[in-house]
Design a protein around this motif. Structure first.
Motif, PDB file in Angstrom:
ATOM      1  N   VAL A 171       0.909  -1.147  -0.184  1.00  0.00           N
ATOM      2  CA  VAL A 171       0.089   0.084   0.049  1.00  0.00           C
ATOM      3  C   VAL A 171       1.166   1.163  -0.098  1.00  0.00           C
ATOM      4  CG1 VAL A 171      -1.707   1.363   1.212  1.00  0.00           C
ATOM      5  CG2 VAL A 171      -1.866  -1.123   1.296  1.00  0.00           C
ATOM      6  N   LEU A 172       0.734   1.876  -1.096  1.00  0.00           N
ATOM      7  CA  LEU A 172       1.688   3.202  -1.179  1.00  0.00           C
ATOM      8  C   LEU A 172       1.273   4.344  -0.487  1.00  0.00           C
ATOM      9  CD1 LEU A 172       2.603   3.178  -4.954  1.00  0.00           C
ATOM     10  CD2 LEU A 172       4.110   2.354  -3.073  1.00  0.00           C
ATOM     11  N   ARG A 173       2.085   5.128  -0.046  1.00  0.00           N
ATOM     12  CA  ARG A 173       1.721   6.435   0.560  1.00  0.00           C
ATOM     13  C   ARG A 173       1.613   7.721  -0.233  1.00  0.00           C
ATOM     14  NH1 ARG A 173       2.677   7.441   5.932  1.00  0.00           N
ATOM     15  NH2 ARG A 173       3.277   9.512   5.573  1.00  0.00           N
ATOM     16  N   LYS A 174       0.719   8.600  -0.117  1.00  0.00           N
ATOM     17  CA  LYS A 174       0.741   9.736  -0.938  1.00  0.00           C
ATOM     18  C   LYS A 174       2.069  10.461  -0.819  1.00  0.00           C
ATOM     19  CE  LYS A 174      -4.398  10.498  -0.904  1.00  0.00           C
ATOM     20  NZ  LYS A 174      -5.140  11.468  -0.736  1.00  0.00           N
ATOM     21  N   ALA A 175       2.788  11.162  -1.833  1.00  0.00           N
ATOM     22  CA  ALA A 175       3.933  11.813  -1.630  1.00  0.00           C
ATOM     23  C   ALA A 175       3.567  12.936  -0.616  1.00  0.00           C
ATOM     24  CB  ALA A 175       4.454  12.101  -3.069  1.00  0.00           C
ATOM     25  N   PRO A 176       4.556  13.521  -0.047  1.00  0.00           N
ATOM     26  CA  PRO A 176       4.541  14.764   0.619  1.00  0.00           C
ATOM     27  C   PRO A 176       4.076  15.736  -0.149  1.00  0.00           C
ATOM     28  CG  PRO A 176       6.367  13.509   1.381  1.00  0.00           C
ATOM     29  CD  PRO A 176       5.944  12.781   0.356  1.00  0.00           C
ATOM     30  N   VAL A 177       3.071  16.765   0.465  1.00  0.00           N
ATOM     31  CA  VAL A 177       2.943  17.784  -0.270  1.00  0.00           C
ATOM     32  C   VAL A 177       3.485  19.028   0.046  1.00  0.00           C
ATOM     33  CG1 VAL A 177       0.799  19.460  -1.193  1.00  0.00           C
ATOM     34  CG2 VAL A 177       0.439  17.070  -0.398  1.00  0.00           C
ATOM     35  N   THR A 178       4.691  19.269  -0.755  1.00  0.00           N
ATOM     36  CA  THR A 178       5.609  20.241  -0.384  1.00  0.00           C
ATOM     37  C   THR A 178       6.499  20.636  -1.679  1.00  0.00           C
ATOM     38  OG1 THR A 178       7.841  20.624   0.831  1.00  0.00           O
ATOM     39  CG2 THR A 178       7.466  18.393   0.229  1.00  0.00           C
ATOM     40  N   ALA A 179       6.878  22.063  -1.907  1.00  0.00           N
ATOM     41  CA  ALA A 179       7.598  22.254  -2.977  1.00  0.00           C
ATOM     42  C   ALA A 179       9.028  22.437  -2.774  1.00  0.00           C
ATOM     43  CB  ALA A 179       6.994  23.923  -3.386  1.00  0.00           C
ATOM     44  N   GLU A 180       9.417  21.753  -1.469  1.00  0.00           N
ATOM     45  CA  GLU A 180      10.825  21.635  -1.168  1.00  0.00           C
ATOM     46  C   GLU A 180      11.722  20.321  -1.766  1.00  0.00           C
ATOM     47  OE1 GLU A 180      10.657  23.577   3.398  1.00  0.00           O
ATOM     48  OE2 GLU A 180      10.244  21.238   3.047  1.00  0.00           O
ATOM     49  N   ALA A 181      12.682  20.884  -2.179  1.00  0.00           N
ATOM     50  CA  ALA A 181      13.450  19.672  -2.667  1.00  0.00           C
ATOM     51  C   ALA A 181      14.301  18.951  -1.387  1.00  0.00           C
ATOM     52  CB  ALA A 181      14.541  20.180  -3.357  1.00  0.00           C
ATOM     53  N   VAL A 182      14.778  17.979  -1.698  1.00  0.00           N
ATOM     54  CA  VAL A 182      15.238  17.162  -0.574  1.00  0.00           C
ATOM     55  C   VAL A 182      16.717  17.715  -0.437  1.00  0.00           C
ATOM     56  CG1 VAL A 182      13.872  15.170  -0.755  1.00  0.00           C
ATOM     57  CG2 VAL A 182      16.158  15.173  -2.177  1.00  0.00           C
ATOM     58  N   ASP A 183      17.303  17.408   1.116  1.00  0.00           N
ATOM     59  CA  ASP A 183      18.783  17.871   1.074  1.00  0.00           C
ATOM     60  C   ASP A 183      19.609  16.657   1.314  1.00  0.00           C
ATOM     61  OD1 ASP A 183      18.039  20.583   1.250  1.00  0.00           O
ATOM     62  OD2 ASP A 183      17.761  20.608   3.390  1.00  0.00           O
ATOM     63  N   ILE A 184      19.108  15.564   1.330  1.00  0.00           N
ATOM     64  CA  ILE A 184      20.025  14.325   1.611  1.00  0.00           C
ATOM     65  C   ILE A 184      19.170  13.096   0.894  1.00  0.00           C
ATOM     66  CG2 ILE A 184      19.253  13.689   3.580  1.00  0.00           C
ATOM     67  CD1 ILE A 184      22.168  13.036   4.194  1.00  0.00           C
ATOM     68  N   ILE A 185      20.307  12.133   0.269  1.00  0.00           N
ATOM     69  CA  ILE A 185      19.548  10.931  -0.191  1.00  0.00           C
ATOM     70  C   ILE A 185      20.173   9.896   0.586  1.00  0.00           C
ATOM     71  CG2 ILE A 185      19.349   9.625  -2.282  1.00  0.00           C
ATOM     72  CD1 ILE A 185      19.802  12.302  -3.831  1.00  0.00           C
ATOM     73  N   ALA A 186      19.557   8.919   1.263  1.00  0.00           N
ATOM     74  CA  ALA A 186      20.047   7.847   1.878  1.00  0.00           C
ATOM     75  C   ALA A 186      19.844   6.604   1.292  1.00  0.00           C
ATOM     76  CB  ALA A 186      19.602   7.773   3.298  1.00  0.00           C
ATOM     77  N   ILE A 187      20.474   5.702   0.813  1.00  0.00           N
ATOM     78  CA  ILE A 187      20.369   4.479   0.286  1.00  0.00           C
ATOM     79  C   ILE A 187      21.118   3.156   1.173  1.00  0.00           C
ATOM     80  CG2 ILE A 187      20.788   2.997  -1.786  1.00  0.00           C
ATOM     81  CD1 ILE A 187      21.307   5.792  -3.334  1.00  0.00           C
TER      82      ILE A 187
END
Length: 373
Positions: A171-187
């Protein structure tokens, strides 16, 4: 099938494997050429393949084994040296499913609890993954078990069918409603992770310079993580290196958790710095994904993008929940393209993901979010 030029090592590994009632060893052979001949007579799911052997070594035997049976899951086994780590990563790029560092002394194999755990866990996880793949529509028919004991029978040996548990729906979540870009990518990644990382990061090359840092925790021992960082630099064209304790995190850099250390993030004034520790293993792993995800959720909050790639177990799910609670985003690799759908499956089935994608789509997905203004 166990393939190693040392009869002592073959015997020790076979005893460890057959101590588990779900595993049987079809054959125990001394080089890659005999392994190929054995594969013609017996149905095998998983091969433990030594690197250094006479007649036909592991790296040379690997493509021949996979050509004979493309569904075969091969685990490369080697002692922990820089040379063998490099060869193991070459083998992963050539189609091996995983690697297994062997204790330096053969007598330590039975005594090393971590080696025993990894050996059994990887064989079972890869055998199960192979069976799941074969149950998909259009899949090539094949075996159903982790098959039988050391034998020289000419007739193929099959294990009883095993009932596979139904997996929970995603079950997928809705993407966050924000105009902000992410500051970090963690894999986070484990079994099959190096190949997946090369694919994801390589697909991001064409999107231009990345302004965010990328932190990676791949379940790997020391030495292997050093080689992995070098491969990422070459294959993805990104500046990748092992994270160092106290190092200030900078945009556009790729930081790989060094083997035997959890890599976390700490806020220090206006800066974010890497912290390394040897706290107890989590999910039987050090480095582990959960400590990294937890610390990044605290340090970056909703500006975090977490990515979980192929791997066995459920590492990353608890830390991923903290990222989501902080307002961040999680994406996971889908089952069809995962070597083992353990880690990504666990976080997807926990309802934490906004997207569950084939490996080829994850790089472009990350780039789209990363380049958002």
């Amino acid at each position: 099938m166990v393939v190693d030029d040392s009869a002592v090592v073959r015997g020790l590994e076979t005893r460890l494997l057959e101590a588990d009632p779900q595993i049987k060893v079809i054959a125990s052979v001394g080089n890659g050429q005999v392994a190929l001949q054995t594969l013609e007579r017996h149905e095998v799911e998983v091969v433990i393949l030594d690197i250094e052997m006479p007649v036909l070594d592991g790296l040379s035997a690997l493509p021949k084994l996979l050509a004979r049976d493309p569904t075969l899951k091969v685990i490369m086994a080697s002692t922990l040296t820089l040379r063998n780590a490099e060869i193991s990563l070459q083998a992963l790029e050539a189609g091996a499913a995983d690697y297994l560092p062997k204790p330096a002394a053969s007598r330590e194999i039975s005594a090393d609890g971590a080696f025993k755990h990894d050996l059994i866990a990887k064989v079972k996880a890869l055998g199960l993954a192979r069976r799941r793949n074969q149950q998909r529509p259009g899949a090539k028919p094949g075996g159903t078990g982790f098959t039988a004991a050391r034998t020289r029978q000419e007739a193929p040996v099959k294990a009883p069918a095993v009932t596979l548990r139904q997996q929970a729906p995603v079950v997928l979540r809705k993407a966050p409603v924000t105009a902000e870009a992410v500051d970090i990518i963690a894999i986070g990644s484990s079994t099959g992770g190096p190949q997946a990382l090369f694919t994801v990061l390589g697909a991001m090359k064409g999107s231009g310079p990345l302004r965010q840092p990328i932190l990676i925790t791949q379940h790997m021992p020391a030495t292997f993580t050093t080689i992995l960082a070098g491969h990422i630099s070459r294959s993805a064209g990104m500046d990748a290196h092992e994270g160092q304790d106290g190092e200030v995190i900078k945009g556009g850099q790729v930081y790989v958790a060094p083997g035997d250390y959890h890599m976390t993030v700490e806020s220090k004034g206006t800066q974010k710095v890497i912290r390394l520790n040897q706290d107890p293993p989590e999910n039987f792993c050090r480095p582990a994904v959960d400590p990294m995800f937890r610390s990044i959720a605290r340090a970056y909050g909703r500006r975090t993008l977490g990515v979980v790639l192929t791997g066995m177990g459920s590492d990353g799910t608890k830390g991923g929940a903290m990222i989501v609670e902080a307002g961040g985003t999680i994406v996971a690799q889908d089952e069809a393209t995962s070597v083992v759908w353990g880690m990504p499956g666990a976080i997807a089935q926990a309802g934490l993901c906004t997207a569950v994608l084939p490996i080829g789509e994850i790089g472009p997905y990350i780039s789209k979010i990363a380049n958002k203004r």
